[in-house]
Design a protein around this motif. Structure first.
Motif, PDB file in Angstrom:
ATOM      1  N   GLY A   1      68.160  73.756  26.131  1.00  0.00           N
ATOM      2  CA  GLY A   1      68.380  72.278  26.690  1.00  0.00           C
ATOM      3  C   GLY A   1      67.897  71.482  25.345  1.00  0.00           C
ATOM      4  O   GLY A   1      67.200  72.059  24.338  1.00  0.00           O
ATOM      5  N   LYS A   2      67.758  70.053  25.345  1.00  0.00           N
ATOM      6  CA  LYS A   2      67.204  69.007  24.287  1.00  0.00           C
ATOM      7  C   LYS A   2      65.770  69.544  24.377  1.00  0.00           C
ATOM      8  O   LYS A   2      65.244  69.477  23.378  1.00  0.00           O
ATOM      9  CB  LYS A   2      67.450  67.703  24.806  1.00  0.00           C
ATOM     10  CG  LYS A   2      66.932  66.598  23.669  1.00  0.00           C
ATOM     11  CD  LYS A   2      67.440  65.243  24.177  1.00  0.00           C
ATOM     12  CE  LYS A   2      66.751  64.263  23.232  1.00  0.00           C
ATOM     13  NZ  LYS A   2      67.118  62.987  23.350  1.00  0.00           N
TER      14      LYS A   2
ATOM     15  N   GLY B   1      61.290  81.273  34.551  1.00  0.00           N
ATOM     16  CA  GLY B   1      61.276  80.291  33.490  1.00  0.00           C
ATOM     17  C   GLY B   1      61.669  79.049  34.071  1.00  0.00           C
ATOM     18  O   GLY B   1      62.318  78.914  35.068  1.00  0.00           O
ATOM     19  N   GLY B   2      61.204  77.870  33.339  1.00  0.00           N
ATOM     20  CA  GLY B   2      61.746  76.372  33.866  1.00  0.00           C
ATOM     21  C   GLY B   2      63.157  76.290  33.157  1.00  0.00           C
ATOM     22  O   GLY B   2      63.528  76.844  32.123  1.00  0.00           O
ATOM     23  N   GLY B   3      63.821  75.355  33.807  1.00  0.00           N
ATOM     24  CA  GLY B   3      64.972  74.769  33.660  1.00  0.00           C
ATOM     25  C   GLY B   3      64.962  73.925  32.321  1.00  0.00           C
ATOM     26  O   GLY B   3      63.939  73.253  32.092  1.00  0.00           O
ATOM     27  N   GLY B   4      66.170  73.661  31.442  1.00  0.00           N
ATOM     28  CA  GLY B   4      66.300  72.878  30.176  1.00  0.00           C
ATOM     29  C   GLY B   4      66.484  71.652  30.859  1.00  0.00           C
ATOM     30  O   GLY B   4      67.031  71.332  32.058  1.00  0.00           O
ATOM     31  N   PHE B   5      66.322  70.633  29.945  1.00  0.00           N
ATOM     32  CA  PHE B   5      66.553  69.110  30.115  1.00  0.00           C
ATOM     33  C   PHE B   5      67.312  68.538  29.100  1.00  0.00           C
ATOM     34  O   PHE B   5      67.195  68.621  27.909  1.00  0.00           O
ATOM     35  CB  PHE B   5      65.043  68.426  30.028  1.00  0.00           C
ATOM     36  CG  PHE B   5      64.960  67.057  30.808  1.00  0.00           C
ATOM     37  CD1 PHE B   5      65.983  66.111  30.441  1.00  0.00           C
ATOM     38  CD2 PHE B   5      64.438  66.948  31.801  1.00  0.00           C
ATOM     39  CE1 PHE B   5      65.821  64.957  31.259  1.00  0.00           C
ATOM     40  CE2 PHE B   5      64.348  65.811  32.753  1.00  0.00           C
ATOM     41  CZ  PHE B   5      65.050  64.676  32.258  1.00  0.00           C
ATOM     42  N   TYR B   6      68.671  68.041  29.617  1.00  0.00           N
ATOM     43  CA  TYR B   6      69.629  67.840  28.613  1.00  0.00           C
ATOM     44  C   TYR B   6      70.388  68.914  27.916  1.00  0.00           C
ATOM     45  O   TYR B   6      69.845  69.782  27.929  1.00  0.00           O
ATOM     46  CB  TYR B   6      69.168  66.732  27.604  1.00  0.00           C
ATOM     47  CG  TYR B   6      68.845  65.201  28.326  1.00  0.00           C
ATOM     48  CD1 TYR B   6      69.637  64.235  28.820  1.00  0.00           C
ATOM     49  CD2 TYR B   6      67.435  64.841  28.487  1.00  0.00           C
ATOM     50  CE1 TYR B   6      69.414  63.126  29.619  1.00  0.00           C
ATOM     51  CE2 TYR B   6      66.927  63.664  29.231  1.00  0.00           C
ATOM     52  CZ  TYR B   6      67.955  62.727  29.445  1.00  0.00           C
ATOM     53  OH  TYR B   6      67.679  61.775  30.247  1.00  0.00           O
TER      54      TYR B   6
ATOM     55  N   ARG C   1      73.221  68.609  32.720  1.00  0.00           N
ATOM     56  CA  ARG C   1      74.100  69.410  31.918  1.00  0.00           C
ATOM     57  C   ARG C   1      73.176  70.042  30.964  1.00  0.00           C
ATOM     58  O   ARG C   1      73.431  70.181  30.035  1.00  0.00           O
ATOM     59  CB  ARG C   1      75.093  68.389  31.021  1.00  0.00           C
ATOM     60  CG  ARG C   1      75.798  67.388  31.911  1.00  0.00           C
ATOM     61  CD  ARG C   1      76.937  66.707  30.898  1.00  0.00           C
ATOM     62  NE  ARG C   1      77.822  67.521  30.099  1.00  0.00           N
ATOM     63  CZ  ARG C   1      78.650  67.250  29.033  1.00  0.00           C
ATOM     64  NH1 ARG C   1      78.713  65.686  28.935  1.00  0.00           N
ATOM     65  NH2 ARG C   1      79.516  67.853  28.816  1.00  0.00           N
ATOM     66  N   ARG C   2      72.354  71.074  31.558  1.00  0.00           N
ATOM     67  CA  ARG C   2      71.299  71.743  31.067  1.00  0.00           C
ATOM     68  C   ARG C   2      71.505  73.150  31.568  1.00  0.00           C
ATOM     69  O   ARG C   2      72.302  73.554  32.457  1.00  0.00           O
ATOM     70  CB  ARG C   2      70.213  71.301  31.375  1.00  0.00           C
ATOM     71  CG  ARG C   2      69.748  71.481  32.953  1.00  0.00           C
ATOM     72  CD  ARG C   2      70.813  70.783  33.876  1.00  0.00           C
ATOM     73  NE  ARG C   2      70.702  71.065  34.998  1.00  0.00           N
ATOM     74  CZ  ARG C   2      71.393  71.878  35.715  1.00  0.00           C
ATOM     75  NH1 ARG C   2      72.408  72.414  35.132  1.00  0.00           N
ATOM     76  NH2 ARG C   2      71.339  72.146  37.097  1.00  0.00           N
TER      77      ARG C   2
ATOM     78  N   ARG D   1      69.202  68.836  21.085  1.00  0.00           N
ATOM     79  CA  ARG D   1      67.895  69.245  20.485  1.00  0.00           C
ATOM     80  C   ARG D   1      67.809  69.246  19.003  1.00  0.00           C
ATOM     81  O   ARG D   1      69.053  69.287  18.253  1.00  0.00           O
ATOM     82  CB  ARG D   1      67.867  70.646  20.923  1.00  0.00           C
ATOM     83  CG  ARG D   1      66.197  71.193  20.538  1.00  0.00           C
ATOM     84  CD  ARG D   1      65.678  72.210  21.154  1.00  0.00           C
ATOM     85  NE  ARG D   1      64.522  72.784  20.950  1.00  0.00           N
ATOM     86  CZ  ARG D   1      63.373  72.520  21.494  1.00  0.00           C
ATOM     87  NH1 ARG D   1      63.535  71.316  22.214  1.00  0.00           N
ATOM     88  NH2 ARG D   1      62.134  72.694  21.065  1.00  0.00           N
ATOM     89  N   ALA D   2      66.817  68.410  18.479  1.00  0.00           N
ATOM     90  CA  ALA D   2      66.644  68.218  17.105  1.00  0.00           C
ATOM     91  C   ALA D   2      66.783  69.388  16.185  1.00  0.00           C
ATOM     92  O   ALA D   2      66.220  70.328  16.727  1.00  0.00           O
ATOM     93  CB  ALA D   2      65.458  67.433  16.716  1.00  0.00           C
TER      94      ALA D   2
END
Length: 379
Positions: free
Chosen positions: A248-249, A323-328, A286-287, A333-334
């Motif tokens: 994710g971002k 584990g935790g979910g991603g964001f965006y 959308r992650r 991601r940079a």
């Protein structure tokens, strides 16, 4: 704490004397009224509408569904759990007050975190759950393991609000505690018991947790259990699978693999009530969803996640925390952060290219800017 309370009491009396106050009733009413006004203004700033989210869990005997609809109407907010599963015969039911508390808390964090916590800040919020549902059970329903559901209500709230204020919520992490209780006879022949409550991995930002495990050196010196091995984040441990990489971002947190075994020659009972296995923490916008958690024995046996099982001498039990979910989207991601992930061993070169659309030079692990721009040009 006692000293702090004493100082606070003295300062409060000094303040009342300085302002000629004989009681705090008027001041309290003013603070509550201002808090209510501020909260209503914050709610009014959110577009009117109904925003929904659903969480699926494995329950105990059968799957459980938590459905939430958050409705914004002017300066009022209603959280309605209509459609949620009926109460269970097991101790995973939630009473209404618990449901209310674990719903208003994340609403407050998202909508107006700077407003003081008092009655006024919650007056604009209404929480409803059908009587007889698993979030508003009737007597004499058992409720001893209510946290298994209750701790995930914040994920339902954040999921619903992500449709309208996505920049002010977090993705779903393993917000429930992985409670595991051990009891039996230790090597000295003495009764021994221990309760461990390690949290799973958070989403990009953790919400709250109400407890922490004891220091492991002390806990496992005094218990009949041996802390056999603690691996790094699950995806780096042997037999890791791609699902433990939550792109994710902003990445979700990474789970751990914890391995315990019985010390001594006596079989010991263990009791778990943990995060449902089949359903991962959901990401946002959308992650990627988080990794699933599981418990298994070294002989391949999978004990029930919410009941007692027996460990034989020298037998090991492995807890893989989710584990935790991603964001965006991961493509947002940079590139430099992706590069750091690769250096830290959290992301492979292949995953950096195929999932994050970031090209790195294998020899130096520097970002190939030109290729990365081409990979991302069609996004």
């Amino acid at each position: 704490m006692i000293a702090g309370n004493e100082v606070g009491g003295r300062k409060l009396l000094e303040m009342m004397e300085d302002h000629g106050l004989s009681d705090l009733e008027g001041l309290s009413a003013a603070i509550v009224a201002r808090s209510e006004q501020s909260m209503r203004e914050a709610i009014r700033a959110i577009p009117d509408g109904t925003y929904r989210h659903q969480i699926d869990m494995d329950g105990f005997d059968e799957p459980i569904v938590v459905k939430l609809a958050i409705t914004i109407s002017g300066d009022c907010l209603t959280a309605d759990y209509t459609g949620t599963s009926p109460q269970s015969g097991r101790g995973i039911n939630v009473v209404y007050s618990y449901c209310h508390a674990y719903t208003t808390y994340p609403i407050k964090c998202s909508v107006s975190p700077e407003v003081p916590n008092n009655e006024g800040s919650f007056r604009p919020i209404t929480v409803t759950a059908p009587e007889g549902s698993i979030l508003n059970c009737r007597r004499p329903a058992p409720v001893g393991a209510r946290h298994i559901l209750g701790h995930f209500l914040s994920a339902a709230v954040f999921g619903a609000l992500s449709h309208v204020i996505p920049d002010r919520v977090v993705a779903e992490g393993s917000q429930g505690l992985w409670n595991t209780q051990f009891d039996g006879i230790d090597e000295r022949g003495e009764p021994s018991a221990m309760s461990s409550s390690p949290p799973g991995a958070p989403a990009p930002v953790r919400t709250r947790t109400a407890s922490r495990p004891p220091p492991f050196p002390a806990a496992f010196t005094e218990s009949p259990w041996k802390w056999w091995k603690t691996f790094p984040p699950v995806h780096r441990a042997p037999r890791a699978h791609p699902g433990h990489r939550r792109p994710g971002k902003f990445r979700g947190g990474l789970g751990q693999r914890m391995v315990l075994k019985v010390r001594g020659g006596t079989s010991l009972p263990a009791f778990s009530h943990v995060r449902p296995h089949p359903f991962p923490g959901q990401g946002v916008r959308r992650r990627a969803d988080g990794a699933k958690g599981r418990i298994y024995l070294d002989d391949g046996t999978v004990p029930h996640s919410k009941t007692k099982y027996i460990l034989k001498p020298a037998q090991r039990v492995t807890l893989e925390l989710p584990g935790g979910g991603g964001f965006y989207r991961p493509e947002e991601r940079a590139p430099e952060l992706v590069r750091e992930d690769v250096i830290d061993g959290l992301v492979s070169l292949t995953q950096a290219r195929e999932v994050y659309r970031v090209a790195l030079v294998p020899a130096t692990l520097e970002v190939d800017t030109q290729t990365t721009e081409k990979l991302r040009s069609g996004i």
